[in-house]
Write a protein that holds these residues in place. Structure first.
Motif, mmCIF file in Angstrom:
data_model
loop_
_atom_site.group_PDB
_atom_site.id
_atom_site.type_symbol
_atom_site.label_atom_id
_atom_site.label_comp_id
_atom_site.label_asym_id
_atom_site.label_seq_id
_atom_site.Cartn_x
_atom_site.Cartn_y
_atom_site.Cartn_z
ATOM 1 N N GLY A 160 16.796 10.926 4.189
ATOM 2 C CA GLY A 160 15.849 10.623 5.252
ATOM 3 C C GLY A 160 14.431 11.030 4.951
ATOM 4 N N TYR A 161 14.218 11.762 3.862
ATOM 5 C CA TYR A 161 12.873 12.183 3.474
ATOM 6 C C TYR A 161 12.535 11.606 2.102
ATOM 7 N N PRO A 162 11.272 11.297 1.881
ATOM 8 C CA PRO A 162 10.126 11.335 2.795
ATOM 9 C C PRO A 162 10.269 10.307 3.906
ATOM 10 N N LYS A 163 9.574 10.551 5.012
ATOM 11 C CA LYS A 163 9.702 9.680 6.169
ATOM 12 C C LYS A 163 8.353 9.448 6.812
ATOM 13 N N GLN B 2 0.832 -1.194 0.000
ATOM 14 C CA GLN B 2 0.000 0.000 0.000
ATOM 15 C C GLN B 2 0.872 1.252 0.000
ATOM 16 N N GLY B 3 1.995 1.155 0.681
ATOM 17 C CA GLY B 3 2.863 2.318 0.821
ATOM 18 C C GLY B 3 3.587 2.715 -0.445
ATOM 19 N N VAL B 4 3.757 1.815 -1.398
ATOM 20 C CA VAL B 4 4.478 2.145 -2.625
ATOM 21 C C VAL B 4 3.534 2.443 -3.780
ATOM 22 N N LYS B 5 2.227 2.453 -3.528
ATOM 23 C CA LYS B 5 1.292 2.796 -4.590
ATOM 24 C C LYS B 5 1.488 4.245 -5.015
ATOM 25 N N ARG B 6 1.405 4.474 -6.323
ATOM 26 C CA ARG B 6 1.586 5.831 -6.840
ATOM 27 C C ARG B 6 0.360 6.675 -6.508
ATOM 28 N N GLY B 7 0.572 7.980 -6.526
ATOM 29 C CA GLY B 7 -0.523 8.882 -6.191
ATOM 30 C C GLY B 7 -0.157 9.705 -4.985
ATOM 31 N N ILE B 8 -1.046 9.740 -4.022
ATOM 32 C CA ILE B 8 -0.864 10.618 -2.876
ATOM 33 C C ILE B 8 0.335 10.218 -2.017
ATOM 34 N N MET B 9 0.681 8.925 -2.026
ATOM 35 C CA MET B 9 1.817 8.463 -1.216
ATOM 36 C C MET B 9 3.135 9.059 -1.696
ATOM 37 N N GLU B 10 3.302 9.155 -2.994
ATOM 38 C CA GLU B 10 4.614 9.553 -3.512
ATOM 39 C C GLU B 10 4.851 11.058 -3.476
ATOM 40 N N ILE B 11 3.815 11.842 -3.169
ATOM 41 C CA ILE B 11 4.043 13.282 -3.059
ATOM 42 C C ILE B 11 4.106 13.742 -1.608
ATOM 43 N N ALA B 12 3.817 12.843 -0.666
ATOM 44 C CA ALA B 12 3.865 13.213 0.751
ATOM 45 C C ALA B 12 5.314 13.409 1.188
ATOM 46 N N ASP B 13 5.566 14.487 1.927
ATOM 47 C CA ASP B 13 6.896 14.721 2.487
ATOM 48 C C ASP B 13 7.081 13.976 3.801
ATOM 49 N N ILE B 14 6.023 13.941 4.590
ATOM 50 C CA ILE B 14 6.042 13.199 5.854
ATOM 51 C C ILE B 14 4.708 12.491 6.008
ATOM 52 N N ILE B 15 4.761 11.209 6.310
ATOM 53 C CA ILE B 15 3.560 10.431 6.593
ATOM 54 C C ILE B 15 3.447 10.283 8.104
ATOM 55 N N LYS C 135 -3.298 12.824 22.576
ATOM 56 C CA LYS C 135 -2.400 12.934 23.722
ATOM 57 C C LYS C 135 -1.339 14.018 23.529
ATOM 58 N N GLU C 136 -1.327 14.636 22.333
ATOM 59 C CA GLU C 136 -0.354 15.682 21.993
ATOM 60 C C GLU C 136 1.077 15.175 22.116
ATOM 61 N N GLU C 137 1.297 13.979 21.589
ATOM 62 C CA GLU C 137 2.633 13.362 21.617
ATOM 63 C C GLU C 137 3.205 13.328 20.199
ATOM 64 N N GLY C 138 4.476 13.661 20.092
ATOM 65 C CA GLY C 138 5.174 13.641 18.807
ATOM 66 C C GLY C 138 5.042 14.913 18.000
ATOM 67 N N LEU C 139 4.321 15.903 18.515
ATOM 68 C CA LEU C 139 4.095 17.131 17.751
ATOM 69 C C LEU C 139 5.353 17.980 17.617
ATOM 70 N N ASN C 140 6.131 18.069 18.700
ATOM 71 C CA ASN C 140 7.374 18.845 18.638
ATOM 72 C C ASN C 140 8.350 18.245 17.634
ATOM 73 N N GLU C 141 8.387 16.917 17.569
ATOM 74 C CA GLU C 141 9.265 16.251 16.604
ATOM 75 C C GLU C 141 8.830 16.548 15.179
ATOM 76 N N VAL C 142 7.523 16.565 14.952
ATOM 77 C CA VAL C 142 7.013 16.892 13.617
ATOM 78 C C VAL C 142 7.407 18.313 13.234
ATOM 79 N N TRP C 143 7.243 19.258 14.144
ATOM 80 C CA TRP C 143 7.582 20.649 13.864
ATOM 81 C C TRP C 143 9.077 20.815 13.602
ATOM 82 N N SER C 144 9.895 20.109 14.343
ATOM 83 C CA SER C 144 11.350 20.175 14.125
ATOM 84 C C SER C 144 11.707 19.663 12.734
ATOM 85 N N ASP C 145 11.066 18.576 12.313
ATOM 86 C CA ASP C 145 11.327 18.027 10.985
ATOM 87 C C ASP C 145 10.829 18.958 9.887
ATOM 88 N N LEU C 146 9.686 19.582 10.105
ATOM 89 C CA LEU C 146 9.161 20.521 9.114
ATOM 90 C C LEU C 146 10.110 21.700 8.922
#
Length: 329
Positions: free
Chosen positions: A228-231, A179-192, A239-250
């Motif tokens: 390392g991208y896309p990742k 599912q992850g290698v299907k073309r379309g929306i998956m291949e243009i995402a910078d971060i999943i 729970k507001e967990e992992g948000l700071n990591e997402v912002w750092s990567d962005l």
């Protein structure tokens, strides 16, 4: 309407003026289209926000993620605008536009602005004038503009043509490596982002994240991506967990693209894309004239009766349309 005054108040960050300006650019009235074009010409061109496109299937938690993520950004002193696109009914044409209700905390923040818009008949998960709304939010001084699409499928990727960075939210147990290698929306995402990584779903989210991390390594490397991208990452909006990591990567991805020259090149390419879309829409609008509707009705009846083949009838219609344009003074 005093366009110069409205543009000045938008540039000063007045929320009421911004809301009125977005309503103007979304209007389908011919006189409003002229005023909207004049308004966009009056806006300051030296302001740029980080445009983040956000997509995902219905129920994946897009609104919850945006509220938690937006609250974190506001807490850091940033101004955040949210443009949420709601699906329109194919029967009544109406939309619920309930994203402000879902984002209860963020909607009360003075440094946040939430604007729900109907998708109407526009495909691709965004509204027809979402790009102009983004430009208005930038001119109003917002630092981050989040563009939330309707719940979309594999091939609806228009939001990537108006965003600097594209996030795709997925639910745990939402697919395997294939599912992850299907073309379309998956291949243009910078971060999943694998959302709902908490409670009983934590283990499933971990497996899903591992599957997509492996799948992303099989996709062709894009020139505008550092190593390392896309990742794929896990977050819990609830729970507001992992948000700071997402912002750092962005921020890291934004800084890298700016340094390499991809940022301006991407925005220039997007401007060319929307220019061509405007031309296509202008051509399609010719089908709404009374003459065109009559011709479509006559030729459609001939196709229905079997008198003419669809391809032949379409050719005759286009020839008639060209002759009609040529006869105009």
């Amino acid at each position: 309407m005093d366009i110069v005054d409205l543009a000045d108040r938008v540039a000063k960050g007045e929320r009421r003026a911004l809301a009125r300006a977005i309503t103007l650019v979304e209007s389908a009235r011919d006189d409003h289209k002229v005023q909207a074009a004049a308004l966009l010409d009056q806006l300051p061109k030296d302001r740029q926000a980080l445009r983040i496109g956000l997509s995902g299937t219905p129920g994946v938690g897009k609104s919850t993620f945006i509220e938690s993520f937006g609250m974190m950004l506001v807490g850091q002193g940033l101004k955040v605008a949210v443009l949420a696109v709601d699906p329109s009914s194919t029967r009544s044409g109406g939309s619920i536009l309930g994203d402000k209700t879902r984002m209860d905390r963020l909607s009360r923040e003075p440094n946040a602005f939430i604007r729900p818009s109907p998708s109407q008949t526009h495909l691709g998960g965004v509204a027809r004038r979402s790009r102009e709304a983004v430009a208005l939010c930038e001119s109003a001084g917002f630092d981050v503009v989040l563009i939330e699409t309707v719940g979309v499928g594999q091939s609806e990727t228009v939001v990537a043509q108006m965003a600097d960075i594209f996030l795709l939210l997925l639910a745990p147990a939402g697919g395997d490596e294939l599912q992850g290698v299907k073309r379309g929306i998956m291949e243009i995402a910078d971060i999943i982002l694998i959302n709902k990584a908490d409670g009983d779903l934590k283990a499933a989210a971990t497996r899903t994240c591992a599957d997509y991390s492996g799948a992303l390594r099989l996709l062709r490397k894009r020139q505008q991506d550092p190593n390392g991208y896309p990742k794929a990452m896990m977050v819990s909006a609830l729970k507001e967990e992992g948000l700071n990591e997402v912002w750092s990567d962005l921020k890291a991805l934004r800084d890298w693209r700016c340094a390499q020259g991809f940022w301006e090149a991407t925005r220039a390419g997007q401007a060319r894309y929307w220019f061509e879309e405007e031309v296509k829409n202008a051509l399609l609008s010719q089908l709404e004239t009374a003459t065109a509707r009559r011709a479509l009705s006559v030729l459609g009846a001939q196709v229905t009766s079997g008198e003419k083949a669809p391809a032949r009838a379409a050719q005759e219609f286009l020839i008639g349309l060209r002759h009609s344009d040529a006869s105009k003074p």
